[in-house]
Write a protein that holds these residues in place. Structure first.
Motif, PDB file in Angstrom:
ATOM      1  N   ASP A  76      54.937  40.190  32.958  1.00  0.00           N
ATOM      2  CA  ASP A  76      54.164  38.772  32.719  1.00  0.00           C
ATOM      3  C   ASP A  76      52.790  39.297  33.427  1.00  0.00           C
ATOM      4  OD1 ASP A  76      56.197  37.453  31.979  1.00  0.00           O
ATOM      5  OD2 ASP A  76      56.759  36.685  33.794  1.00  0.00           O
ATOM      6  N   LEU A  77      52.624  40.083  34.389  1.00  0.00           N
ATOM      7  CA  LEU A  77      51.362  40.505  34.825  1.00  0.00           C
ATOM      8  C   LEU A  77      50.564  41.234  33.762  1.00  0.00           C
ATOM      9  CD1 LEU A  77      49.082  40.619  37.079  1.00  0.00           C
ATOM     10  CD2 LEU A  77      50.507  42.378  38.007  1.00  0.00           C
ATOM     11  N   VAL A  78      51.329  42.233  33.208  1.00  0.00           N
ATOM     12  CA  VAL A  78      50.919  43.266  32.290  1.00  0.00           C
ATOM     13  C   VAL A  78      50.365  42.349  30.914  1.00  0.00           C
ATOM     14  CG1 VAL A  78      51.175  45.037  30.613  1.00  0.00           C
ATOM     15  CG2 VAL A  78      51.936  45.273  33.040  1.00  0.00           C
ATOM     16  N   ASP A  79      51.325  41.407  30.456  1.00  0.00           N
ATOM     17  CA  ASP A  79      51.054  40.686  29.219  1.00  0.00           C
ATOM     18  C   ASP A  79      49.840  39.778  29.651  1.00  0.00           C
ATOM     19  OD1 ASP A  79      53.273  41.634  28.077  1.00  0.00           O
ATOM     20  OD2 ASP A  79      54.702  40.123  28.439  1.00  0.00           O
ATOM     21  N   THR A  80      49.882  39.131  30.528  1.00  0.00           N
ATOM     22  CA  THR A  80      48.597  38.113  31.161  1.00  0.00           C
ATOM     23  C   THR A  80      47.264  39.094  30.936  1.00  0.00           C
ATOM     24  OG1 THR A  80      50.059  36.852  32.352  1.00  0.00           O
ATOM     25  CG2 THR A  80      47.458  36.589  32.479  1.00  0.00           C
ATOM     26  N   GLY A  81      47.155  40.379  31.428  1.00  0.00           N
ATOM     27  CA  GLY A  81      45.908  40.931  31.610  1.00  0.00           C
ATOM     28  C   GLY A  81      45.407  41.418  30.283  1.00  0.00           C
ATOM     29  N   PRO A 130      34.626  54.159  36.080  1.00  0.00           N
ATOM     30  CA  PRO A 130      33.201  54.004  35.744  1.00  0.00           C
ATOM     31  C   PRO A 130      32.357  53.735  37.213  1.00  0.00           C
ATOM     32  CG  PRO A 130      34.407  52.710  34.239  1.00  0.00           C
ATOM     33  CD  PRO A 130      35.255  53.182  35.309  1.00  0.00           C
ATOM     34  N   THR A 131      32.890  53.323  37.995  1.00  0.00           N
ATOM     35  CA  THR A 131      32.206  52.941  39.389  1.00  0.00           C
ATOM     36  C   THR A 131      32.766  53.800  40.359  1.00  0.00           C
ATOM     37  OG1 THR A 131      33.183  50.857  39.646  1.00  0.00           O
ATOM     38  CG2 THR A 131      31.134  50.927  38.646  1.00  0.00           C
ATOM     39  N   GLY A 132      33.829  54.543  40.284  1.00  0.00           N
ATOM     40  CA  GLY A 132      34.546  55.650  41.340  1.00  0.00           C
ATOM     41  C   GLY A 132      35.718  54.568  41.920  1.00  0.00           C
ATOM     42  N   VAL A 133      35.858  53.470  41.732  1.00  0.00           N
ATOM     43  CA  VAL A 133      36.854  52.713  42.414  1.00  0.00           C
ATOM     44  C   VAL A 133      37.648  51.911  41.292  1.00  0.00           C
ATOM     45  CG1 VAL A 133      35.891  52.564  44.392  1.00  0.00           C
ATOM     46  CG2 VAL A 133      35.505  50.610  42.864  1.00  0.00           C
ATOM     47  N   GLU A 134      38.782  51.387  41.323  1.00  0.00           N
ATOM     48  CA  GLU A 134      39.739  50.559  40.643  1.00  0.00           C
ATOM     49  C   GLU A 134      40.384  49.795  41.434  1.00  0.00           C
ATOM     50  OE1 GLU A 134      41.790  53.203  37.894  1.00  0.00           O
ATOM     51  OE2 GLU A 134      43.403  53.352  39.714  1.00  0.00           O
ATOM     52  N   ILE A 135      40.806  48.492  40.684  1.00  0.00           N
ATOM     53  CA  ILE A 135      41.806  47.586  41.389  1.00  0.00           C
ATOM     54  C   ILE A 135      43.269  47.613  40.670  1.00  0.00           C
ATOM     55  CG2 ILE A 135      42.262  45.256  41.911  1.00  0.00           C
ATOM     56  CD1 ILE A 135      39.173  44.674  41.519  1.00  0.00           C
ATOM     57  N   VAL A 136      44.325  47.839  41.639  1.00  0.00           N
ATOM     58  CA  VAL A 136      45.464  47.534  41.364  1.00  0.00           C
ATOM     59  C   VAL A 136      45.786  46.417  41.352  1.00  0.00           C
ATOM     60  CG1 VAL A 136      48.006  48.451  41.703  1.00  0.00           C
ATOM     61  CG2 VAL A 136      45.876  50.157  42.032  1.00  0.00           C
ATOM     62  N   PRO A 137      46.159  45.638  40.341  1.00  0.00           N
ATOM     63  CA  PRO A 137      46.387  44.016  40.511  1.00  0.00           C
ATOM     64  C   PRO A 137      47.474  43.664  40.846  1.00  0.00           C
ATOM     65  CG  PRO A 137      46.666  44.785  38.151  1.00  0.00           C
ATOM     66  CD  PRO A 137      46.085  46.010  38.820  1.00  0.00           C
ATOM     67  N   LYS A 163      30.391  46.110  37.181  1.00  0.00           N
ATOM     68  CA  LYS A 163      31.533  46.020  36.788  1.00  0.00           C
ATOM     69  C   LYS A 163      32.607  46.854  37.522  1.00  0.00           C
ATOM     70  CE  LYS A 163      29.293  46.442  32.065  1.00  0.00           C
ATOM     71  NZ  LYS A 163      28.183  47.009  32.666  1.00  0.00           N
ATOM     72  N   ILE A 164      33.832  46.648  37.292  1.00  0.00           N
ATOM     73  CA  ILE A 164      35.024  47.225  37.954  1.00  0.00           C
ATOM     74  C   ILE A 164      36.029  47.446  37.220  1.00  0.00           C
ATOM     75  CG2 ILE A 164      35.869  45.221  39.188  1.00  0.00           C
ATOM     76  CD1 ILE A 164      36.111  47.018  41.635  1.00  0.00           C
ATOM     77  N   GLN A 165      37.101  48.468  37.399  1.00  0.00           N
ATOM     78  CA  GLN A 165      38.138  48.729  36.484  1.00  0.00           C
ATOM     79  C   GLN A 165      39.300  48.215  37.169  1.00  0.00           C
ATOM     80  OE1 GLN A 165      38.360  52.589  34.329  1.00  0.00           O
ATOM     81  NE2 GLN A 165      40.187  53.051  35.644  1.00  0.00           N
ATOM     82  N   VAL A 166      40.083  47.533  36.228  1.00  0.00           N
ATOM     83  CA  VAL A 166      41.414  47.266  36.918  1.00  0.00           C
ATOM     84  C   VAL A 166      42.510  47.766  36.072  1.00  0.00           C
ATOM     85  CG1 VAL A 166      43.049  45.013  37.032  1.00  0.00           C
ATOM     86  CG2 VAL A 166      40.588  44.835  37.174  1.00  0.00           C
ATOM     87  N   LYS A 167      43.547  48.574  36.861  1.00  0.00           N
ATOM     88  CA  LYS A 167      44.373  49.486  36.110  1.00  0.00           C
ATOM     89  C   LYS A 167      45.798  48.748  35.831  1.00  0.00           C
ATOM     90  CE  LYS A 167      45.899  52.933  38.428  1.00  0.00           C
ATOM     91  NZ  LYS A 167      46.389  54.268  39.138  1.00  0.00           N
ATOM     92  N   PHE A 168      46.402  48.790  34.993  1.00  0.00           N
ATOM     93  CA  PHE A 168      47.725  48.457  34.673  1.00  0.00           C
ATOM     94  C   PHE A 168      48.676  49.545  34.241  1.00  0.00           C
ATOM     95  CE2 PHE A 168      44.795  45.034  33.733  1.00  0.00           C
ATOM     96  CZ  PHE A 168      45.490  43.740  34.128  1.00  0.00           C
ATOM     97  N   GLU A 169      49.681  49.985  35.170  1.00  0.00           N
ATOM     98  CA  GLU A 169      50.561  51.063  34.745  1.00  0.00           C
ATOM     99  C   GLU A 169      51.850  50.113  34.211  1.00  0.00           C
ATOM    100  OE1 GLU A 169      50.426  54.785  37.289  1.00  0.00           O
ATOM    101  OE2 GLU A 169      49.920  53.176  38.747  1.00  0.00           O
ATOM    102  N   LYS A 170      52.050  49.989  33.294  1.00  0.00           N
ATOM    103  CA  LYS A 170      53.058  49.113  32.474  1.00  0.00           C
ATOM    104  C   LYS A 170      54.540  49.332  33.112  1.00  0.00           C
ATOM    105  CE  LYS A 170      50.494  48.897  28.295  1.00  0.00           C
ATOM    106  NZ  LYS A 170      50.241  49.177  26.803  1.00  0.00           N
ATOM    107  N   ILE A 205      38.120  45.967  32.096  1.00  0.00           N
ATOM    108  CA  ILE A 205      36.862  46.307  32.933  1.00  0.00           C
ATOM    109  C   ILE A 205      36.330  44.740  33.024  1.00  0.00           C
ATOM    110  CG2 ILE A 205      34.488  47.052  33.115  1.00  0.00           C
ATOM    111  CD1 ILE A 205      36.767  49.359  32.786  1.00  0.00           C
ATOM    112  N   ILE A 206      36.207  44.312  34.536  1.00  0.00           N
ATOM    113  CA  ILE A 206      35.585  42.868  34.621  1.00  0.00           C
ATOM    114  C   ILE A 206      34.130  43.162  35.204  1.00  0.00           C
ATOM    115  CG2 ILE A 206      35.795  41.093  36.562  1.00  0.00           C
ATOM    116  CD1 ILE A 206      38.490  41.599  34.614  1.00  0.00           C
ATOM    117  N   ARG A 207      33.424  42.311  34.712  1.00  0.00           N
ATOM    118  CA  ARG A 207      31.895  42.057  34.896  1.00  0.00           C
ATOM    119  C   ARG A 207      31.420  40.997  35.912  1.00  0.00           C
ATOM    120  NH1 ARG A 207      30.513  41.383  30.119  1.00  0.00           N
ATOM    121  NH2 ARG A 207      30.120  39.128  30.569  1.00  0.00           N
ATOM    122  N   ASP A 208      30.787  41.205  36.784  1.00  0.00           N
ATOM    123  CA  ASP A 208      30.138  40.077  37.344  1.00  0.00           C
ATOM    124  C   ASP A 208      28.625  40.238  37.365  1.00  0.00           C
ATOM    125  OD1 ASP A 208      29.806  41.712  39.525  1.00  0.00           O
ATOM    126  OD2 ASP A 208      31.293  40.523  40.858  1.00  0.00           O
TER     127      ASP A 208
END
Length: 434
Positions: free
Chosen positions: A55-60, A82-89, A42-49, A35-38
């Motif tokens: 490397d992206l998953v490990d960093t996150g 939590p806010t109805g949207v998410e980011i796929v990084p 807040k917004i959710q970032v999803k990692f499907e491993k 969860i990223i907060r500014d």
């Protein structure tokens, strides 16, 4: 970051870069979330491993909470987020890594004592409910300034380093000023009076004041914010009218523009601006009403100042903002004018919240000879204040005004338990840092 998108502005289908703090990390096995907060939310970032670069998953997932990160990716709709949207990084950049051992928990899941919070104020303000206090404070001051301007007032800034104290030397902070003794100013009182004798006539100031208070209580500070008003050709009743208008404006501004912040403080259902005229109770009537409550061990007599217990008893009896008027002259400062028909009674007033005093004010003595007499009666040397008194020889109009404690206004408005919660970096007898 020119291409940054605030979390509150991220919409499904957008390609965004959000930047903020890692609020929370949830690793559920094959899928994980951060969860990223500014400043906007807040917004959710999803990692499907199994579907993402290792490397992206490990960093996150190796980043520590409260680290600053920038995440770029596609925004998807997700009802369960939590806010109805998410980011796929697509990428995640660790801008500033946080120490894994935090002195307090900004998520609020683990409480911290007030001293710990004040020692780590930057982290403390990452909590929504704490940030909300200062967003409300900012709105209240904005609304106050707007009301002052509606009243035809000019904003001024007066010195905070002075040669003499406004109210004598008992609560002064002395400093060394190029080899001579000076003091931190207790109040802009004398300077704002000088200004109403100038071409400005009606002025206000919002600025710091300094008092060497011996009290170390939940409602006293040694550096505070004073909201001051002074007007030529005003009497004490007109000054009370202005005071009431300004306090109401602060509440109304918060009610209109801070619903999100009130919700963060769980006050959205009970916050109401004061309505109707504030009752105006004479000092003599206040004494009678306090004694009638039976709350004090010893009944008050005329001439007594009001203790905290007395203020509380009267406040409970009145139940709303109110004024106490017509104080005895002997317990008000030298610059407060007495009534023309009774020199034992002053035009001084206090404006009270049911829990404490917020404002002290009155009509000022504008006659030179009477002003000098007032100095002498209170054991002050008129010559030490010549910069002030001499201006009363050159045509000083009748005038009145008041000073309102900014932190006390916010404390009572939000029902805070300690005035330090309304100050970013409080200064009291124990606290000089941060």
């Amino acid at each position: 970051m020119d291409d940054r998108t605030y979390t509150a502005d991220a919409e499904p289908g957008d390609h965004v870069t959000v930047a903020g703090w890692v609020h929370e990390i949830r690793d559920l096995g094959g899928i994980a979330f951060i969860i990223i907060r500014d400043t906007t939310g807040k917004i959710q970032v999803k990692f499907e491993k199994d579907e993402m670069d290792d490397d992206l998953v490990d960093t996150g997932l190796s980043v520590h909470r409260e680290s600053v990160v920038a995440v770029t990716g596609e925004v998807d709709e997700e009802e369960r987020a939590p806010t109805g949207v998410e980011i796929v990084p697509e990428s995640i950049d660790v801008v500033a890594e946080a120490d894994p051992e935090l002195p307090l928990d900004p998520s609020g899941k683990v409480d911290a004592e007030l001293p710990t919070r004040l020692d780590n104020r930057t982290l403390d303000l990452r909590k929504d409910e704490v940030k909300a206090i200062f967003e409300i404070r900012a709105e209240a001051l904005r609304a106050v300034r707007e009301k002052f301007r509606e009243l035809g007032s000019t904003e001024i800034n007066t010195p905070k380093i002075v040669a003499t104290g406004t109210e004598g030397g008992t609560e002064l902070f002395p400093i060394t000023y190029f080899g001579q003794e000076a003091f931190m100013n207790q109040s802009p009182q004398l300077f704002k009076q000088l200004m109403v004798g100038s071409g400005l006539e009606r002025v206000f100031e919002i600025g710091p004041i300094f008092r060497a208070e011996e009290h170390n209580t939940p409602r006293h500070l040694n550096e505070a914010t004073s909201i001051d008003f002074e007007s030529a050709f005003y009497d004490h009743t007109e000054a009370m009218d202005a005071c009431e208008a300004v306090v109401k404006a602060a509440y109304e501004g918060v009610a209109e523009n801070c619903q999100e912040q009130l919700e963060a403080l769980d006050l959205q259902d009970e916050f109401e601006p004061p309505e109707g005229d504030f009752p105006r109770i004479s000092y003599e009537d206040a004494i009678e009403r306090i004694n009638a409550t039976g709350e004090l061990d010893e009944p008050l007599v005329f001439g007594d100042d009001l203790s905290t217990e007395a203020e509380h008893a009267l406040g409970q009896d009145v139940g709303e903002h109110y004024f106490i008027t017509d104080w005895p002259s002997e317990i008000k400062p030298f610059y407060i004018k007495d009534h023309d028909d009774d020199e034992e009674i002053s035009t001084g007033f206090d404006m009270m919240h049911p829990s404490m005093e917020l404002v002290s004010g009155g009509q000022r003595e504008h006659r030179y000879d009477r002003l000098v007499e007032g100095f002498e009666q209170q054991g002050l040397d008129p010559e030490a204040f010549e910069y002030y008194t001499k201006m009363f020889k050159y045509g000083m109009p009748p005038h009145a005004g008041w000073g309102l404690g900014g932190e006390r206004l916010i404390m009572t408005m939000l029902g805070l338990g300690n005035i330090r919660e309304a100050v970013l970096f409080p200064r009291d007898r124990q606290r000089l840092s941060p």
